[in-house]
Design an enzyme around this catalytic site. Structure first.
Site, PDB file in Angstrom:
ATOM      1  N   ARG A 174      -6.476 -41.410  49.512  1.00  0.00           N
ATOM      2  CA  ARG A 174      -7.651 -40.740  49.532  1.00  0.00           C
ATOM      3  C   ARG A 174      -8.486 -40.591  50.746  1.00  0.00           C
ATOM      4  NH1 ARG A 174     -10.389 -42.244  43.939  1.00  0.00           N
ATOM      5  NH2 ARG A 174     -11.024 -40.031  44.147  1.00  0.00           N
ATOM      6  N   ASP A 181      -6.866 -37.246  35.848  1.00  0.00           N
ATOM      7  CA  ASP A 181      -7.504 -38.066  35.323  1.00  0.00           C
ATOM      8  C   ASP A 181      -7.225 -38.298  33.775  1.00  0.00           C
ATOM      9  OD1 ASP A 181      -8.865 -38.570  37.574  1.00  0.00           O
ATOM     10  OD2 ASP A 181     -10.704 -37.225  37.016  1.00  0.00           O
ATOM     11  N   LYS A 223     -19.331 -37.838  34.313  1.00  0.00           N
ATOM     12  CA  LYS A 223     -20.009 -38.590  35.637  1.00  0.00           C
ATOM     13  C   LYS A 223     -19.513 -37.671  36.635  1.00  0.00           C
ATOM     14  CE  LYS A 223     -16.387 -41.191  36.960  1.00  0.00           C
ATOM     15  NZ  LYS A 223     -15.738 -40.898  38.221  1.00  0.00           N
ATOM     16  N   ASN A 224     -18.522 -37.064  36.747  1.00  0.00           N
ATOM     17  CA  ASN A 224     -18.089 -36.301  38.005  1.00  0.00           C
ATOM     18  C   ASN A 224     -18.844 -34.805  38.197  1.00  0.00           C
ATOM     19  OD1 ASN A 224     -16.215 -38.320  38.471  1.00  0.00           O
ATOM     20  ND2 ASN A 224     -14.449 -37.227  38.065  1.00  0.00           N
ATOM     21  N   ARG A 284     -17.354 -47.975  34.900  1.00  0.00           N
ATOM     22  CA  ARG A 284     -17.943 -47.172  35.845  1.00  0.00           C
ATOM     23  C   ARG A 284     -18.095 -45.826  35.392  1.00  0.00           C
ATOM     24  NH1 ARG A 284     -14.337 -47.191  40.994  1.00  0.00           N
ATOM     25  NH2 ARG A 284     -15.552 -45.193  41.152  1.00  0.00           N
ATOM     26  N   CYS A 344      -7.909 -46.836  47.787  1.00  0.00           N
ATOM     27  CA  CYS A 344      -8.270 -47.236  46.586  1.00  0.00           C
ATOM     28  C   CYS A 344      -6.881 -47.226  45.513  1.00  0.00           C
ATOM     29  CB  CYS A 344      -9.471 -46.643  45.969  1.00  0.00           C
ATOM     30  SG  CYS A 344      -8.628 -45.004  45.116  1.00  0.00           S
TER      31      CYS A 344
HETATM   32  N1  EPU Z   1      -7.527 -35.369  49.874  1.00  0.00           N
HETATM   33  C1  EPU Z   1      -7.004 -35.375  51.328  1.00  0.00           C
HETATM   34  N2  EPU Z   1      -7.972 -35.340  52.175  1.00  0.00           N
HETATM   35  C2  EPU Z   1      -9.214 -35.177  51.804  1.00  0.00           C
HETATM   36  C3  EPU Z   1      -9.764 -34.993  50.425  1.00  0.00           C
HETATM   37  C4  EPU Z   1      -8.769 -35.285  49.522  1.00  0.00           C
HETATM   38  O1  EPU Z   1      -5.810 -35.472  51.698  1.00  0.00           O
HETATM   39  O2  EPU Z   1     -10.190 -34.827  52.749  1.00  0.00           O
HETATM   40  C5  EPU Z   1      -6.326 -35.629  48.901  1.00  0.00           C
HETATM   41  C6  EPU Z   1      -6.373 -36.605  48.219  1.00  0.00           C
HETATM   42  O3  EPU Z   1      -5.938 -37.742  48.881  1.00  0.00           O
HETATM   43  C7  EPU Z   1      -5.774 -36.244  46.746  1.00  0.00           C
HETATM   44  C8  EPU Z   1      -5.945 -34.812  46.764  1.00  0.00           C
HETATM   45  O4  EPU Z   1      -6.355 -34.505  47.928  1.00  0.00           O
HETATM   46  O5  EPU Z   1      -4.382 -36.652  47.141  1.00  0.00           O
HETATM   47  C9  EPU Z   1      -7.178 -34.540  45.617  1.00  0.00           C
HETATM   48  O6  EPU Z   1      -8.176 -35.326  45.762  1.00  0.00           O
HETATM   49  P1  EPU Z   1      -9.741 -34.778  45.648  1.00  0.00           P
HETATM   50  O7  EPU Z   1     -10.542 -34.900  46.839  1.00  0.00           O
HETATM   51  O8  EPU Z   1      -9.707 -33.710  44.878  1.00  0.00           O
HETATM   52  O9  EPU Z   1     -10.131 -35.933  44.899  1.00  0.00           O
HETATM   53  P2  EPU Z   1     -11.668 -36.542  44.695  1.00  0.00           P
HETATM   54  O10 EPU Z   1     -12.678 -35.377  45.128  1.00  0.00           O
HETATM   55  O11 EPU Z   1     -11.830 -37.616  45.685  1.00  0.00           O
HETATM   56  C10 EPU Z   1     -11.997 -36.186  42.274  1.00  0.00           C
HETATM   57  C11 EPU Z   1     -12.667 -37.081  41.165  1.00  0.00           C
HETATM   58  C12 EPU Z   1     -11.598 -37.940  40.758  1.00  0.00           C
HETATM   59  C13 EPU Z   1     -10.422 -37.025  40.170  1.00  0.00           C
HETATM   60  C14 EPU Z   1     -10.042 -36.136  41.621  1.00  0.00           C
HETATM   61  C15 EPU Z   1      -9.066 -35.218  40.987  1.00  0.00           C
HETATM   62  C16 EPU Z   1     -15.193 -37.357  41.441  1.00  0.00           C
HETATM   63  C17 EPU Z   1     -16.246 -38.153  41.897  1.00  0.00           C
HETATM   64  N3  EPU Z   1     -13.743 -37.666  41.460  1.00  0.00           N
HETATM   65  O12 EPU Z   1     -12.046 -37.119  43.401  1.00  0.00           O
HETATM   66  O13 EPU Z   1     -11.876 -38.631  39.466  1.00  0.00           O
HETATM   67  O14 EPU Z   1      -9.270 -37.683  40.140  1.00  0.00           O
HETATM   68  O15 EPU Z   1     -11.069 -35.281  42.098  1.00  0.00           O
HETATM   69  O16 EPU Z   1      -9.192 -34.130  40.305  1.00  0.00           O
HETATM   70  O17 EPU Z   1     -15.084 -35.886  41.041  1.00  0.00           O
HETATM   71  C18 EPU Z   1     -12.041 -40.067  38.043  1.00  0.00           C
HETATM   72  O18 EPU Z   1     -12.833 -39.805  37.483  1.00  0.00           O
HETATM   73  O19 EPU Z   1     -11.470 -41.065  37.549  1.00  0.00           O
HETATM   74  C19 EPU Z   1     -11.497 -39.849  39.372  1.00  0.00           C
HETATM   75  C20 EPU Z   1     -10.649 -40.523  40.197  1.00  0.00           C
END
Ligand code: EPU
Length: 417
Positions: free
Chosen positions: A122, A305, A22-23, A397, A117
């Site tokens: 996030r 995850d 998915k990701n 999802r 969320c």
């Molecule tokens: N963060 C910030 N600012 C930002 C972006 C992130 O502070 O602008 C923080 C977040 O709040 C978090 C950390 O950085 O504490 C890491 O977040 P990241 O941005 O890496 O997460 P994401 O890209 O929103 C993806 C996956 C998630 C997975 C995370 C971590 C996708 C679509 N989603 O989320 O997947 O948990 O990376 O590996 O790729 C899931 O599939 O269940 C899921 C939540």
């Protein structure tokens, strides 16, 4: 609202085919906005986040066709709208992945701010800072991020914190920027590498994906390409946990064990026997699980995850395990539901101490997010009596037909409509 009813106590045995990630599929679909050409993606998982993204892309003017063989054809000949509306972004945060491609292709993007969320605040501040470095003007008003730029200009962007979708969003935007962009402290996840491979097939010049420094030489335009999405490592890890918790024997097909190295290593530490072949993982569990601590980290560390599923597993291990969640600040919502089933868990900030082995009993439980749902199903598979998991829409999802896959391996699980 659908629910799942699970009767515990069956050892899982058999083969499970792992779906596409998915990701990986989500950013790949967003990348189709970068070109007028046809982007064909194979091995798409048939899960609701993919259908939500299809809806979003269609609203933006992308022609999308799925065939019965899990392939999708995406054609963004013209971009008709540059807005990702609130009602789509609120159901799926990954909608923010259209920001980079829209901005790079059209010079304008308007994307609803996702808000918090169930697993944490996030924010997307690091995405926004990155786009500003590339020369975009960003305004945030009425709950929307409004970004515009004549043409993005390459820059050096050093992420304060590692962000997966932030890295992907900036990488996509930089493909069409003028000059060179260097992303430092970039995410190294396999999904980032998969996206870079797709972009390079489309004519982009991305190097270094999979390391913490990614360099992108901007090009004037991209073209269509065909790409097969990598296997879902978290789905595979979830089935490993299902095999381990039920003392079962599972053979996972169409997966990539190298993407699961830290999960496999941790499961072996708990006493589970795991063997691997290039696209296969064979698991055998003899029921003598030992507690082992885990700390979630960015790839190649133990994935956040997989934390909820690992917590369910540790309720059946002998001894105390400390689970430390380092990525999200509120990702222990499953613990209180596991405790209602009889688990002994104490939460202290980012640490959870699980004392095992506990006898779990079936209960009515509520899933708070995607991976929490998986954790509750795992617990239900070993609980005495039956469990009803509510709010299964979270599960739908991101897991393709999980109940059918589990049932084929012997689980007693049914969907209540
Ligand atoms: N963060 C910030 N600012 C930002 C972006 C992130 O502070 O602008 C923080 C977040 O709040 C978090 C950390 O950085 O504490 C890491 O977040 P990241 O941005 O890496 O997460 P994401 O890209 O929103 C993806 C996956 C998630 C997975 C995370 C971590 C996708 C679509 N989603 O989320 O997947 O948990 O990376 O590996 O790729 C899931 O599939 O269940 C899921 C939540």
């Amino acid at each position: 609202m659908d629910k799942l009813k699970i009767v515990g106590g069956t050892k899982l045995k058999g083969q499970v085919r792992i779906s596409g990630a998915k990701n990986s599929a989500l950013p790949a679909m967003a990348a189709s906005l970068l070109t007028v050409g046809d982007v064909i993606l194979e091995n798409l998982p048939m899960v609701n986040d993919i259908f939500t993204t299809r809806r979003l892309l269609r609203e933006l003017g992308v022609g999308v066709e799925f065939d019965s063989n899990r392939s999708g054809r995406f054609r963004a000949e013209k971009v008709l709208s540059v807005e990702a509306p609130y009602d789509l972004v609120k159901t799926m945060r990954a909608s923010v992945l259209v920001l980079g491609p829209l901005l790079a292709r059209t010079g304008h993007a308007r994307v609803s701010l996702p808000g918090g969320c169930a697993i944490g605040a996030r924010p997307i501040n690091l995405h926004i800072k990155g786009f500003e470095k590339l020369g975009a003007q960003i305004r945030t008003e009425h709950g929307y991020v409004d970004a515009s730029a004549e043409r993005l200009t390459g820059a050096e962007i050093s992420f304060e914190k590692i962000t997966v979708t932030g890295t992907e969003n900036l990488m996509m935007a930089a493909t069409l920027a003028s000059g060179r962009t260097v992303l430092k402290n970039a995410a190294c996840e396999p999904e980032v590498i998969d996206l870079a491979e797709l972009l390079n097939k489309m004519g982009a010049k991305v190097s270094g994906a999979g390391t913490s420094t990614i360099t992108i030489e901007g090009v004037p335009e991209l073209h269509g390409a065909t790409h097969r999405v990598i296997p879902d490592r978290i789905e595979a890890g979830t089935f490993l946990a299902a095999g381990a918790i039920t003392n079962g024997e599972l053979d996972l097909l169409d997966c990539n064990p190298t993407h699961l190295a830290s999960v496999i290593e941790k499961f072996r530490e708990t006493g589970v026997n795991i063997e691997t072949a290039p696209d296969r993982i064979m698991l055998r569990s003899n029921g003598n699980l030992r507690a082992a601590d885990v700390v979630t980290k960015e790839y190649p560390g133990f994935a956040t995850d997989m934390q909820a599923q690992y917590m369910a597993l540790m309720t059946q291990a002998t001894g105390s395990s400390v689970i430390t969640e380092n990525i999200f600040e509120n990702r222990f919502m499953h613990a209180s539901e596991l405790m209602r089933m009889g688990a002994n868990i104490q939460i202290n900030g980012s640490h959870a101490v699980v004392k095992g082995k506990t006898c779990l009993t079936g209960a009515n439980v509520i899933a708070s997010d995607l991976r929490a749902s998986a954790s509750l199903i795992l617990a239900a598979l070993v609980a005495k009596g039956f469990t009803v998991v509510d709010r299964v829409y979270h599960l739908d999802r991101g897991y393709e037909k999980i109940e059918e896959k589990l049932r084929a391996a012997g689980a007693q699980i049914e969907r209540l409509k």
